[in-house]
Design a protein around this motif. Structure first.
Motif, PDB file in Angstrom:
ATOM      1  N   SER A  52       0.695  -1.143   0.201  1.00  0.00           N
ATOM      2  CA  SER A  52       0.029   0.034  -0.155  1.00  0.00           C
ATOM      3  C   SER A  52       0.950   1.547  -0.043  1.00  0.00           C
ATOM      4  N   ASP A  53       0.833   2.564  -0.738  1.00  0.00           N
ATOM      5  CA  ASP A  53       1.096   3.505  -0.563  1.00  0.00           C
ATOM      6  C   ASP A  53       1.183   4.098   1.222  1.00  0.00           C
ATOM      7  N   GLU A  54       0.439   3.547   1.635  1.00  0.00           N
ATOM      8  CA  GLU A  54       0.994   4.065   3.389  1.00  0.00           C
ATOM      9  C   GLU A  54       1.403   3.456   3.962  1.00  0.00           C
ATOM     10  N   GLN A  55       2.107   1.970   3.450  1.00  0.00           N
ATOM     11  CA  GLN A  55       3.951   1.557   4.208  1.00  0.00           C
ATOM     12  C   GLN A  55       4.941   2.002   3.253  1.00  0.00           C
ATOM     13  N   ALA A  57       5.054   4.681   2.400  1.00  0.00           N
ATOM     14  CA  ALA A  57       4.745   6.192   3.383  1.00  0.00           C
ATOM     15  C   ALA A  57       5.196   6.289   4.933  1.00  0.00           C
ATOM     16  N   ALA A  58       4.850   4.928   5.258  1.00  0.00           N
ATOM     17  CA  ALA A  58       5.652   5.086   6.693  1.00  0.00           C
ATOM     18  C   ALA A  58       7.163   4.646   6.527  1.00  0.00           C
ATOM     19  N   ASP A  61       8.673   8.281   5.911  1.00  0.00           N
ATOM     20  CA  ASP A  61       9.040   9.071   6.860  1.00  0.00           C
ATOM     21  C   ASP A  61       9.872   8.669   8.043  1.00  0.00           C
ATOM     22  N   GLU A  66       9.642  12.670   2.923  1.00  0.00           N
ATOM     23  CA  GLU A  66       8.062  12.955   2.537  1.00  0.00           C
ATOM     24  C   GLU A  66       7.460  12.400   1.958  1.00  0.00           C
TER      25      GLU A  66
END
Length: 72
Positions: A52-55, A57-58, A61, A66
């Motif tokens: 996922s894009d969230e994985q 991104a984390a 980060d 960013e």
């Protein structure tokens, strides 16, 4: 079947930045290759299955940068 996606990253400006991002993203489950490019401001991730894009991104980060989004 592997999945390869390129993302735009903000704040990356040197080889140290690339190494920091590569180290964090390569630690995600199933990641088989990571290629950061400070000049282009991108990171390309290849994984055994889509992440996922969230994985991503984390992990970016955690390295101190960013994730802006998927590169065109």
């Amino acid at each position: 079947m592997s999945s390869t996606v390129t993302y735009t990253v903000s704040g990356m400006s040197c080889g140290h930045c690339e190494k920091a991002i590569n180290g964090e993203v390569s630690g995600l489950p199933g990641v088989t290759a990571v290629a950061s490019d400070a000049k282009a401001g991108t990171v390309t991730v290849t994984a055994e299955s889509p992440l996922s894009d969230e994985q991503i991104a984390a992990a970016v980060d955690e390295a101190g940068y960013e994730l802006v989004g998927r590169a065109a």
